[in-house]
Design an enzyme around this catalytic site. Sequence first.
Site, mmCIF file in Angstrom:
data_model
loop_
_atom_site.group_PDB
_atom_site.id
_atom_site.type_symbol
_atom_site.label_atom_id
_atom_site.label_comp_id
_atom_site.label_asym_id
_atom_site.label_seq_id
_atom_site.Cartn_x
_atom_site.Cartn_y
_atom_site.Cartn_z
ATOM 1 C CG HIS A 42 9.149 12.203 -36.971
ATOM 2 N ND1 HIS A 42 8.639 11.268 -37.896
ATOM 3 C CD2 HIS A 42 8.723 11.809 -35.703
ATOM 4 C CE1 HIS A 42 7.434 10.753 -37.435
ATOM 5 N NE2 HIS A 42 7.547 10.778 -36.214
ATOM 6 C CG ASP A 76 8.908 18.223 -38.552
ATOM 7 O OD1 ASP A 76 7.775 18.569 -37.994
ATOM 8 O OD2 ASP A 76 9.376 16.841 -38.669
ATOM 9 C CD GLN A 134 7.342 16.374 -30.780
ATOM 10 O OE1 GLN A 134 6.772 16.986 -29.781
ATOM 11 N NE2 GLN A 134 6.668 15.446 -31.332
ATOM 12 C CE LYS A 140 3.451 14.456 -33.153
ATOM 13 N NZ LYS A 140 3.783 13.335 -32.723
ATOM 14 C CB CYS A 165 9.463 8.208 -35.916
ATOM 15 S SG CYS A 165 8.002 7.035 -35.815
HETATM 16 N N1 PLP Z 1 7.842 15.158 -37.082
HETATM 17 C C1 PLP Z 1 8.156 15.073 -35.818
HETATM 18 C C2 PLP Z 1 9.043 15.993 -35.227
HETATM 19 C C3 PLP Z 1 7.130 14.565 -34.952
HETATM 20 O O1 PLP Z 1 7.350 14.241 -33.696
HETATM 21 C C4 PLP Z 1 6.221 13.707 -35.690
HETATM 22 C C5 PLP Z 1 5.233 12.991 -34.822
HETATM 23 O O2 PLP Z 1 5.604 12.188 -33.998
HETATM 24 C C6 PLP Z 1 5.755 14.013 -37.037
HETATM 25 C C7 PLP Z 1 6.614 14.738 -37.615
HETATM 26 C C8 PLP Z 1 4.883 13.266 -37.774
HETATM 27 O O3 PLP Z 1 3.419 13.643 -37.379
HETATM 28 P P1 PLP Z 1 2.198 13.199 -37.680
HETATM 29 O O4 PLP Z 1 2.628 11.592 -37.157
HETATM 30 O O5 PLP Z 1 1.228 14.009 -36.861
HETATM 31 O O6 PLP Z 1 2.113 13.423 -39.179
#
Ligand code: PLP
Length: 406
Positions: free
Chosen positions: A122, A199, A202, A225, A364
């Site tokens: 992401h 990370d 998900q 999430k 993203c």
């Molecule tokens: N990393 C992954 C794999 C994600 O799916 C997301 C959000 O869609 C993020 C990071 C970023 O999360 P946040 O917008 O809650 O900071």
Amino acid sequence: MYDIAAIRQEFPILSQEVYGKPLVYLDNAATTQKPRCVLEAIERAYTSANANVHRGVHYLSQIATEHHEAARRRVADFVGAPSAEGLIFTRGTTEAINLVAYCVGERYIQPGDEILVSTMEHHANIVPWQLMCARRGAELRVVPLTPEGELDMEAYRALLSERTRLVALAHVSNVLGTVNPVAECVRLAHEAGALVLLDGAQAVAHTSVDVAALGADFYAFSAHKVYGPTGIGALYGRPELLDELPPYMGGGEMIERVSWERTTYNVLPFKFEAGTPDYVGSTAFAAALDFVTALGLDEIAAHEEELLHYATERLRAEFDDSYILGTAREKGGILSFGIGQIHPFDLGTLLDRLGIAIRTGHHCAEPLLRSMGHEAVARASFALYNTREEVDRFFEALHRVVPMLR
Ligand code: PLP
């Protein structure tokens, strides 16, 4: 027993209609809906325990502090953190990764060092490292994927070297659904002398996470999430490592003493929590984790897997020219797909009119999509409250709109 009707009763938003049609919410990878216990925790905090935390001698402040610190222990416990001092509240995954990129960069990264990410990341797990590399003269290296959307482990091994300072990987991909073999990735990175950030944005809603067993140095995730509120998330870091890092932001809470000559910093985790924390969000976050724990993460995962399997089979069987991004052996409840030449935006817009909420776009993850030859893709993502009937409604809607778009 997994009583889906009773579970859905806990989510007031699910019973509403959009454009006169019952809502079918399949955009759970972007954010999840909130159960009553989370909404009630927010209301309870504001109606009975609202005062700024940590610095008040009065009753309300002490109660608010107790709730906030109990929530920290709950969140730490949820991801198997050995202690709560390594659990830093952040605004979410994005801020958690930026914190690590900034602080590790300042402390450890020299020109010529390498940071390793994968193609499936992401933007939140790409751009902070690009910024860090630009600041520190380091280089960003990228692990390629197999055609199925799994990490190319041979390439990963080959890219790890004595120059690798840190590896940053998604636990579960938000586009492909791939569940990465993170324990093995951590082991290999550590053998090469590199730190590892996972990370978990998900992952946490779909699989039980044990940071101690994984051996991760840092683990980042967001409350929204996993059925919790927006605006709060967490970073777990190994305390002995966090101790070595410089602070991220300056301000109240993160200091021990302040003078014009010399300012000293607070102990962990407060050193990384400048300013008034989201002490209402933290208690609601803990309530969300209690909710999923009570249902059972294994049961939730099995439910979502069944929906994913059913939707995948139907898509393949009923739309000859459909394609799926991500066919890994181990997948979370994410179905990224396209049908023929139909633009995903058109598909998403018409489905919306029938009450079906899916996401379309680059999710993203522009480098990932481009590597697979796409600019945009449609994504249906499943949560603990989705039903087989909703998948049927999704397909009924697809059969209505697809002929219009051909
Ligand atoms: N990393 C992954 C794999 C994600 O799916 C997301 C959000 O869609 C993020 C990071 C970023 O999360 P946040 O917008 O809650 O900071």
